[in-house]
Design a protein around this motif. Sequence first.
Motif, short mmCIF file in Angstrom:
data_model
loop_
_atom_site.label_atom_id
_atom_site.label_comp_id
_atom_site.label_asym_id
_atom_site.label_seq_id
_atom_site.Cartn_x
_atom_site.Cartn_y
_atom_site.Cartn_z
N GLY A 9 4.20 -3.53 3.61
CA GLY A 9 4.64 -4.27 2.43
C GLY A 9 5.68 -5.32 2.76
O GLY A 9 5.55 -6.50 2.39
N ARG A 14 5.78 -0.18 -9.95
CA ARG A 14 5.59 -1.41 -9.18
C ARG A 14 5.02 -2.52 -10.04
O ARG A 14 5.51 -3.66 -10.05
CB ARG A 14 4.65 -1.15 -8.00
CG ARG A 14 4.25 -2.42 -7.25
CD ARG A 14 3.02 -2.22 -6.38
NE ARG A 14 3.28 -1.34 -5.25
CZ ARG A 14 2.39 -1.16 -4.26
NH1 ARG A 14 1.22 -1.77 -4.30
NH2 ARG A 14 2.67 -0.35 -3.27
N ASP A 63 8.86 -2.82 -4.40
CA ASP A 63 8.56 -1.60 -3.63
C ASP A 63 9.42 -0.43 -4.09
O ASP A 63 8.95 0.69 -4.24
CB ASP A 63 8.77 -1.84 -2.14
CG ASP A 63 7.59 -2.57 -1.50
OD1 ASP A 63 6.51 -2.59 -2.12
OD2 ASP A 63 7.76 -3.11 -0.39
N ARG A 64 10.70 -0.69 -4.30
CA ARG A 64 11.61 0.37 -4.74
C ARG A 64 11.26 0.84 -6.15
O ARG A 64 11.36 2.03 -6.47
CB ARG A 64 13.07 -0.11 -4.68
CG ARG A 64 13.57 -0.31 -3.26
CD ARG A 64 15.04 -0.69 -3.24
NE ARG A 64 15.88 0.40 -3.73
CZ ARG A 64 16.33 1.39 -2.99
NH1 ARG A 64 16.00 1.45 -1.70
NH2 ARG A 64 17.10 2.32 -3.49
N PRO A 77 3.64 -8.29 -3.27
CA PRO A 77 2.97 -7.17 -3.95
C PRO A 77 1.47 -7.37 -4.15
O PRO A 77 0.70 -6.42 -4.06
CB PRO A 77 3.70 -7.10 -5.29
CG PRO A 77 5.07 -7.63 -5.01
CD PRO A 77 4.84 -8.73 -4.01
N ASP A 96 -4.28 -2.20 0.05
CA ASP A 96 -4.20 -0.75 -0.17
C ASP A 96 -5.51 -0.16 -0.66
O ASP A 96 -5.80 1.01 -0.40
CB ASP A 96 -3.12 -0.43 -1.22
CG ASP A 96 -1.72 -0.38 -0.63
OD1 ASP A 96 -1.61 -0.39 0.61
OD2 ASP A 96 -0.75 -0.36 -1.41
N THR A 144 -1.09 -4.76 -2.42
CA THR A 144 -1.90 -3.95 -3.33
C THR A 144 -3.38 -4.06 -3.00
O THR A 144 -4.10 -3.05 -2.95
CB THR A 144 -1.65 -4.37 -4.79
OG1 THR A 144 -0.26 -4.20 -5.11
CG2 THR A 144 -2.49 -3.55 -5.75
#
Length: 446
Positions: free
Chosen positions: A147, A304, A294-295, A354, A361, A358
């Motif tokens: 990321g 997110r 991310d956090r 992001p 992923d 994503t």
Amino acid sequence: MNLHVAATDNTEDRFLFGARAAWFAYGMTVALMVFDYVDRQVIVSMFPFLKVEWNLSDKELGLLVSVISITVAVFGIPVAWIADRVSRVKSVVVMAVIWSLACISCMFSQSYAQLLAARAVVGLGEAGYGSVGAAMVAAHFPPRMRGGLLGGFFASASVGSVLGVVLGGVVAARFGWQSAFGIVGIPGLVVALLYLFVRDYRTVVADAKGVHASAQASAPSKRSMIASIGRSATVRWVCVGAAAELIAVSALWSWLPSFLNRTYGLAPERAGMQAALVVLAGAFGSLVLGIVVDRAGLRSARGRFLAVSVLCLAAMATLMFAFGSRHLGIELGQASQFGAILFGGFLATCTVGPAAATVLDVIHPGVRSTGASVLSLFQNLFGLAIGPLIGGMLSDAVGLDNALTLTPLACIVAATAFLMAGGGYQADRQRAEAPASLANSQEAFA
């Protein structure tokens, strides 16, 4: 059997060829991304010169930026598929050589049509690079690092845009706009040759050919790998959201030098330098806000997507206020207005990292370049290509300041799309996890 388990259980911490090879690949991939965007954005500081010399409309000027995004969108998927099935490194080298030579050829243009055609070839060379580069990063590094590293990779595009805007203005003011194309095109050729030393990751085997016996039975077909992209609702919504946000970003980056030149009378090179600060703020924003997102997703994946949506709306509100505050009866001074634009530019790149992370992923690892190129197609064709063109058309109709006030409305679409993407993310990721384990085992046995 134990070897297979070991190969798949440690994927969160495993470098493909070791840390040194991974960081070299990352450095070279980032360097080429910088020159990709130097060559792409160098022209925006030349708008005042081209407008006077060839008597061009703002629509025609905007098309000189948009044409690259159009060609990238059209050819991005075929190029990425070839890279996935043949060689990513060789594909990158060929792409970089093409776009660098095409950029250099722009200096010999004698008419608007010739310059437009040369710019289209620049886009042809750049087609697929962002996608293949992202796939190289994702392959070399363990998932826990992707990321942030992908955020840095795409942030380097902003750094390239800054260099392009600054160099374009400075060189054009001193040596003529033609010279700028030659100066920025040469370094890309050098880096392209150095890229030959990057280690390529192996093509994921399809149709059960050449796979170790322990993995052979479940090897994926090419059709199933491609289907992992098309069937993902997450990919579809992220593509829409990322493209919509880039309408606002690309309009801002393309037209801000002209806005500063026309509104405050800044010389083109000075306007380019100030605009470069906004682009640089965007690069910093893509890194910082990528970490924030991310956090926000640590406790829940939905967090997110909610964070991205909120940031999109904050970017819209800030930019619309910066350019349209007078419609509210508020007159901003030059310093105050530029400060608001700077903060809006920082927020506006919140989707870059992001979005890529994503998509990677939730698709099969054997088609990472192809999957990323689908995202790139939407970003280029429906984002980067539309923003400068719409900005130019609105500027011709209602003035440049009003055009830059209206283009951030696209952020509403972005915010909505990312909220929708969050709904199917977990299911899509679970479907991608089993093929990912198989791909890793193939690399281990290769």
